[in-house]
Design an enzyme around this catalytic site. Structure first.
Site, PDB file in Angstrom:
ATOM      1  N   GLU A  13       3.994  -2.414  13.520  1.00  0.00           N
ATOM      2  CA  GLU A  13       2.806  -2.519  12.670  1.00  0.00           C
ATOM      3  C   GLU A  13       1.515  -2.669  13.477  1.00  0.00           C
ATOM      4  O   GLU A  13       0.518  -2.012  13.179  1.00  0.00           O
ATOM      5  CB  GLU A  13       2.965  -3.654  11.660  1.00  0.00           C
ATOM      6  CG  GLU A  13       4.082  -3.411  10.633  1.00  0.00           C
ATOM      7  CD  GLU A  13       3.970  -2.101   9.875  1.00  0.00           C
ATOM      8  OE1 GLU A  13       2.909  -1.460   9.923  1.00  0.00           O
ATOM      9  OE2 GLU A  13       4.969  -1.700   9.246  1.00  0.00           O
ATOM     10  N   HIS A  49       3.633   6.223  11.621  1.00  0.00           N
ATOM     11  CA  HIS A  49       4.894   5.473  11.732  1.00  0.00           C
ATOM     12  C   HIS A  49       6.071   6.385  12.081  1.00  0.00           C
ATOM     13  O   HIS A  49       7.105   5.910  12.555  1.00  0.00           O
ATOM     14  CB  HIS A  49       5.216   4.779  10.413  1.00  0.00           C
ATOM     15  CG  HIS A  49       4.711   3.361  10.292  1.00  0.00           C
ATOM     16  ND1 HIS A  49       4.853   2.447  11.304  1.00  0.00           N
ATOM     17  CD2 HIS A  49       4.121   2.706   9.257  1.00  0.00           C
ATOM     18  CE1 HIS A  49       4.341   1.270  10.884  1.00  0.00           C
ATOM     19  NE2 HIS A  49       3.886   1.404   9.664  1.00  0.00           N
ATOM     20  N   GLY A  84       0.811  -1.220   0.000  1.00  0.00           N
ATOM     21  CA  GLY A  84       0.000   0.000   0.000  1.00  0.00           C
ATOM     22  C   GLY A  84       0.837   1.259   0.000  1.00  0.00           C
ATOM     23  O   GLY A  84       0.640   2.154  -0.816  1.00  0.00           O
ATOM     24  N   ALA A  85       1.785   1.327   0.933  1.00  0.00           N
ATOM     25  CA  ALA A  85       2.604   2.529   1.055  1.00  0.00           C
ATOM     26  C   ALA A  85       3.753   2.244   2.008  1.00  0.00           C
ATOM     27  O   ALA A  85       3.778   1.198   2.661  1.00  0.00           O
ATOM     28  CB  ALA A  85       1.774   3.694   1.580  1.00  0.00           C
ATOM     29  N   MET A  86       4.683   3.192   2.082  1.00  0.00           N
ATOM     30  CA  MET A  86       5.875   2.973   2.900  1.00  0.00           C
ATOM     31  C   MET A  86       6.282   4.239   3.633  1.00  0.00           C
ATOM     32  O   MET A  86       6.346   5.312   3.042  1.00  0.00           O
ATOM     33  CB  MET A  86       7.005   2.465   1.983  1.00  0.00           C
ATOM     34  CG  MET A  86       8.301   2.190   2.688  1.00  0.00           C
ATOM     35  SD  MET A  86       8.083   0.898   3.957  1.00  0.00           S
ATOM     36  CE  MET A  86       9.313   1.423   5.141  1.00  0.00           C
ATOM     37  N   HIS A 144      -1.760   6.089   8.681  1.00  0.00           N
ATOM     38  CA  HIS A 144      -0.889   4.986   9.095  1.00  0.00           C
ATOM     39  C   HIS A 144       0.583   5.325   8.831  1.00  0.00           C
ATOM     40  O   HIS A 144       1.425   5.222   9.737  1.00  0.00           O
ATOM     41  CB  HIS A 144      -1.308   3.716   8.342  1.00  0.00           C
ATOM     42  CG  HIS A 144      -0.483   2.511   8.654  1.00  0.00           C
ATOM     43  ND1 HIS A 144      -0.885   1.557   9.558  1.00  0.00           N
ATOM     44  CD2 HIS A 144       0.726   2.099   8.187  1.00  0.00           C
ATOM     45  CE1 HIS A 144       0.043   0.617   9.643  1.00  0.00           C
ATOM     46  NE2 HIS A 144       1.026   0.914   8.815  1.00  0.00           N
ATOM     47  N   GLU A 145       0.884   5.730   7.614  1.00  0.00           N
ATOM     48  CA  GLU A 145       2.291   6.011   7.280  1.00  0.00           C
ATOM     49  C   GLU A 145       2.804   7.191   8.089  1.00  0.00           C
ATOM     50  O   GLU A 145       3.932   7.189   8.572  1.00  0.00           O
ATOM     51  CB  GLU A 145       2.466   6.282   5.780  1.00  0.00           C
ATOM     52  CG  GLU A 145       1.948   5.189   4.849  1.00  0.00           C
ATOM     53  CD  GLU A 145       2.386   3.779   5.209  1.00  0.00           C
ATOM     54  OE1 GLU A 145       3.478   3.609   5.781  1.00  0.00           O
ATOM     55  OE2 GLU A 145       1.611   2.835   4.931  1.00  0.00           O
TER      56      GLU A 145
HETATM   57  N1  0A1 Z   1       5.730  -0.728   6.379  1.00  0.00           N
HETATM   58  C1  0A1 Z   1       4.723  -0.536   5.372  1.00  0.00           C
HETATM   59  C2  0A1 Z   1       4.400  -1.730   4.583  1.00  0.00           C
HETATM   60  C3  0A1 Z   1       5.366  -2.213   3.586  1.00  0.00           C
HETATM   61  C4  0A1 Z   1       6.074  -3.360   3.835  1.00  0.00           C
HETATM   62  C5  0A1 Z   1       6.893  -3.918   2.893  1.00  0.00           C
HETATM   63  C6  0A1 Z   1       6.976  -3.270   1.690  1.00  0.00           C
HETATM   64  O1  0A1 Z   1       7.756  -3.795   0.710  1.00  0.00           O
HETATM   65  C7  0A1 Z   1       8.121  -5.090   0.840  1.00  0.00           C
HETATM   66  C8  0A1 Z   1       6.299  -2.113   1.442  1.00  0.00           C
HETATM   67  C9  0A1 Z   1       5.488  -1.578   2.407  1.00  0.00           C
HETATM   68  C10 0A1 Z   1       3.436  -0.189   6.052  1.00  0.00           C
HETATM   69  O2  0A1 Z   1       3.116  -0.777   7.082  1.00  0.00           O
HETATM   70  O3  0A1 Z   1       2.702   0.624   5.536  1.00  0.00           O
HETATM   71 ZN    ZN Z   2       2.758  -0.006   8.721  1.00  0.00          ZN
END
Ligand code: 0A1
Ligand code: ZN
Length: 854
Positions: free
Chosen positions: A317, A298, A258-260, A294-295
């Site tokens: 998470e 974080h 979804g996003a990072m 959410h992002e």
């Molecule tokens: N940390 C991000 C999710 C995410 C995890 C892995 C990814 O590539 C393998 C990309 C995004 C979140 O919780 O939104």
């Molecule tokens: Zn996350």
């Protein structure tokens, strides 16, 4: 020693083997010289050996890198290149490591590391993608400041932190906050921005930008508002302020997730940030608001405090999902959000927890960490935090979080650190509670009751079925929110939290004039399966009277499930009392429309299959489908005279606004339209399609028509109108498959994979078609096996291009043991075929092996 494992059996990593890295990383400087097929990455890293390190080896991760040169303190060195990285002789005192590597972003279809999407450079480093950019100790407990110089011809050159300089063809960035490599990000492209500003509560002025491809600038306003709301909410509710001068969001078309949350530079799947009334549905708007939150959240829960190792993933998470759910509840409707979350939990996490892929929120081993970005780590991880909050109380929760931020800011932490904070803040022993983190599986709670002389006793027995590697389970702490209703519908006991800690436990309520009706597991206070002998009459009573909106919906959901089960097992007609109850509810204008829409939404066919399986009945997907159809048709007929009025009463006038109230009305209106379409042959839906000025209504009309096999004209019109918009085309692709009848679903999906606009390299498009196939329960599980075969073929084809997305989609097979032996045999053939594929990725190999073994 020989065993049956293939010679290429991938390495397994264990939590118990954790050892800190033997060096501090004091500072990282990176220079990128961008070129599509030959980007050069120069790194200059200051290392300092730790005294008495448990593991003093100098090992740097690296994958798919061409090493051009390496130096230590300016002198060329020749490192030992090994599988997965390099090692090298190093001095005993602090030293500077320099390396130059070459990488090929244009050929990177795995979308991990530095890659190209629609002509722009972007990165994805979580979990272990940074090692595809340069040699580095790519582990979350190694934290450092990063300074980045980007050289490229693109107009926009972005990285983490604050900008420190820019000129023709270059830009420099410095991130003052030490971070692990997985939070590194770089973007370069000819992008345009939607700018804004935010002033933090201590008066810091922050520049905000959403960067998109030219043409998408009209789809940023909603995301920007969501970002500002998130920033304000985190200040108000958690006391957390933003900590850089700038916050950038970039939308990219090709993204595995979804996003990072990269520090100061969040990268989003364009589907999770771009929104406009014409192209996005209400559900899209709600999801976008939640993911932006959410992002952003974080930044504190994940970035300022990160994870020691990837086994601790749910530390960031679970907490961040919990926080974004609180945010959505505050922005919209608390009960509606809770119901939506429980529906999603049951649809995605329960099958995982009750099948071969079951694992605890904190797993103890993995082969490929990317396979553990699961509903269990995320959603169950959030449920565990919700229980913790309920057990310690709101004030203690707030105090514990303050302590967590104060004690652990700047650190890479564990679940032990997290729980210790709660123990210290509350004085409570949480060792039994901790089992939620280490035990997999969904607890069953069997309820029995007794009433005599004004005393009402509830007895609970908990047990958890075995899961892979965990045959026996200990009793857990289970908070059960319980209220009691009198037979006339009044609440005689307000909600109280009963805490189960033993395998069997009783609670007595005294002074009751009559035997009460219990409302148990209010707000879904624990992620368990409640089992209780009860009647449909009592369920109908709770549906009409429960003061807890969640349990009110739950009673309706139980009735909906029961009636379908009886239809499937006994060939019965839909339950008349339930139909009457639904009718009363739909017409009750005092009830929130969003709530009514949820009560009118049928349980998923996959969920019915699981319920049947749990009761020892082998589910027949076709029969479940037929029951769903019959039920909907009967309901439509029952409501026949009220449908036109209800349709008119729930039609929202005026310009479209993506707010919760309007969305709730439209959701109900959409349910009504789908019922109406069963009776009027699609007249109203065709009118709505014609008149719609927003995607929610256009899409609802198209879906109703296609379901009625009467939407050819509109489907073509939709295609003609939207073929230039990728995100809308994803909807078009998915809808064909989702609406297809069981016997045609695989053929429809197969034909779509030949469509000129099908591109398997784009995860959104691949998921639109293959995800919709897996989600079409009776179609995917059609007795011909065509669904299984098509999915397997496509997974095999995708694996060499994009292992992550392939592996995630293998989960479509995780429920295979529910079905009859003929279907199991068909699925086994496909799983074995996938496993036999030459050069199968580690990701897919692990998933398929686990599914086969479980
Ligand atoms: N940390 C991000 C999710 C995410 C995890 C892995 C990814 O590539 C393998 C990309 C995004 C979140 O919780 O939104
Ligand atoms: Zn996350």
């Amino acid at each position: 020693m020989k065993d049956a494992a293939p010679t290429t059996a991938p390495e397994t990593f264990y939590l118990k083997d954790y050892k800190p890295f033997g060096f501090e990383v004091e500072a990282v400087e990176l220079t990128f010289k961008l070129a599509p097929n030959s980007t050069r990455v120069l790194s200059k890293i200051r290392f300092s050996p730790k005294k008495n390190a448990a593991d003093p080896r100098f090992f740097l991760h690296g994958e798919a890198l061409k090493l051009i040169s390496a130096k230590i303190d300016g002198a060329p060195v020749t490192p030992d290149l090994v599988e997965g990285g390099l090692s090298c002789e190093t001095p005993d005192t602090p030293f500077t490591w320099e390396a130059e590597v070459e990488i090929d972003p244009a050929a990177n279809t795995a979308l991990e590391g530095l890659y190209m999407s629609s002509g722009m450079y972007c990165t994805q480093c979580e979990a272990e993608g940074f090692r595809k950019i340069t040699y580095y100790p790519d582990r979350p407990d190694v934290m450092s400041t990063f300074s980045v110089r980007i050289e490229g011809n693109e107009t926009v050159l972005l990285s983490n932190g604050n900008p420190t300089g820019a000129g023709e063809g270059w830009a420099e960035w410095h991130d003052p906050w030490p971070k692990p490599a997985y939070l590194f990000a770089l973007v370069a492209g000819d992008l345009v921005n939607h700018p804004d500003r935010f002033t933090t509560r201590s008066g810091k002025d922050v520049e905000l930008n959403i960067w998109v491809r030219p043409g998408d600038e009209g789809k940023c306003a909603f995301g920007m508002e969501a970002l500002k709301k998130s920033m304000k909410w985190d200040e108000d509710v958690y006391g957390r302020e933003y900590d850089l001068d700038i916050f950038n969001i970039v939308a990219v078309d090709d993204f595995n997730m979804g996003a990072m949350e990269n520090k100061g530079l969040n990268i989003f799947n364009s589907s999770c940030v771009l929104a406009s009334p014409e192209t996005s549905t209400d559900a899209n708007f709600e999801r976008i608001e939640a993911i932006i939150a959410h992002e952003y959240f974080h930044n504190w829960t994940g970035n300022r405090i990160t994870c020691r190792d990837w086994f601790q993933l749910c530390l960031k998470e679970g907490l961040t999902v919990f926080r974004d759910a609180q945010f959505t509840a505050d922005m919209r409707s608390e009960p509606v959000k809770r119901i939506e979350d429980v529906i999603a939990l049951r649809a995605r996490q329960f099958p995982e927890d009750n099948g071969p892929l079951a694992h605890p929120p904190r797993p103890e081993q993995f082969q490929e960490i990317n396979n553990f970005y699961t509903a269990t780590v995320y959603e169950k991880g959030a449920e565990v935090i919700g229980m913790l909050k309920r057990v310690v109380g709101d004030d203690n929760y707030a105090a514990a979080l303050d302590l967590y931020f104060q004690r652990h800011d700047g650190q890479a932490c564990t679940i032990e650190d997290w729980l210790k904070v709660f123990e210290d803040a509350t004085g409570r022993d949480l060792s039994q509670f901790k089992l939620w983190y280490s035990q997999a599986g969904t607890p069953r709670v069997q309820v029995s009751e007794d009433y005599a002389d004004g005393a009402y006793t509830l007895t609970f027995e908990q047990s958890t079925p075995p899961t892979p590697g965990q045959p026996d389970k200990a009793p857990r702490v289970i908070p059960l929110a319980v209220g009691l209703l009198s037979p006339n519908g009044d609440e005689v006991r307000a909600t109280d939290v009963l805490e189960l800690t033993e395998a069997k436990q009783s609670f007595t309520f005294d002074g009751l004039a009559a035997k009460p009706v219990p409302s148990i597991l209010r707000e879904f206070s624990a992620p368990v399966i409640l089992k209780r002998e009860t009647s449909n009459a009592e369920r109908a009573f709770l549906l009409a009277h429960d003061t807890d909106p969640f349990n009110r919906w739950e009673a309706g959901n139980a009735l909906a499930t029961e009636t379908r089960v009886t239809m499937v097992v006994e060939g019965a007609a839909p339950d008349a009392a339930y139909l009457d109850a639904l009718e009363t509810l739909v017409r009750d204008d005092t009830l929130d429309p969003a709530f009514r829409a949820l009560v009118l939404s049928p349980p998923s066919q996959s969920e019915i299959a699981q319920t049947l399986h749990d009761r020892g009945v082998t589910p027949d997907p076709q029969k479940i489908y037929d029951a769903a159809e019959t039920f909907a048709q009967t309901l439509a007929q029952q409501l026949e005279t009220s449908l036109p009025r209800l349709y008119a009463a729930t039609t929202v006038d005026g310009p479209y606004q993506p707010d919760a109230h309007g969305a709730g009305l439209r959701a109900l209106n959409g349910r009504i339209l789908s019922l109406l379409t069963r009776l009027d042959g699609g007249e109203q839906a065709a009118r709505q399609y014609q008149a719609a000025d927003n995607m929610t209504q256009q899409y609802a009309a198209l879906a109703a028509l296609m379901k009625a096999e009467n939407g050819e004209t509109q489907s073509q019109a939709f295609f003609d109108q939207w073929q230039g918009d990728r995100l809308v085309m994803d909807k078009w692709f998915a809808l064909q498959v989702a609406c297809a009848a069981p016997e045609t679903a695989a053929a429809v999906a197969s034909k779509l994979t030949d469509h000129a606009l099908f591109d398997m390299k784009n995860p959104n498009r691949f998921r639109a078609v293959m995800g919709a196939l897996a989600g079409n329960h009776a179609g995917f599980h059609h007795a011909s096996g065509a669904g299984y075969q098509l999915l397997a073929e496509n997974l095999i084809a995708l694996d060499s291009l994009n292992p992550q997305t392939t592996a995630r989609m293998c989960a479509a097979f995780q429920t295979w043991k529910r079905y009859d032996s003929a279907r199991q045999a068909l699925i086994r053939v496909e799983l074995e075929r996938i496993l036999a594929t030459e050069d199968l990725s580690r990701d897919t190999h692990e998933m398929v092996s686990r599914i086969l073994q479980g």
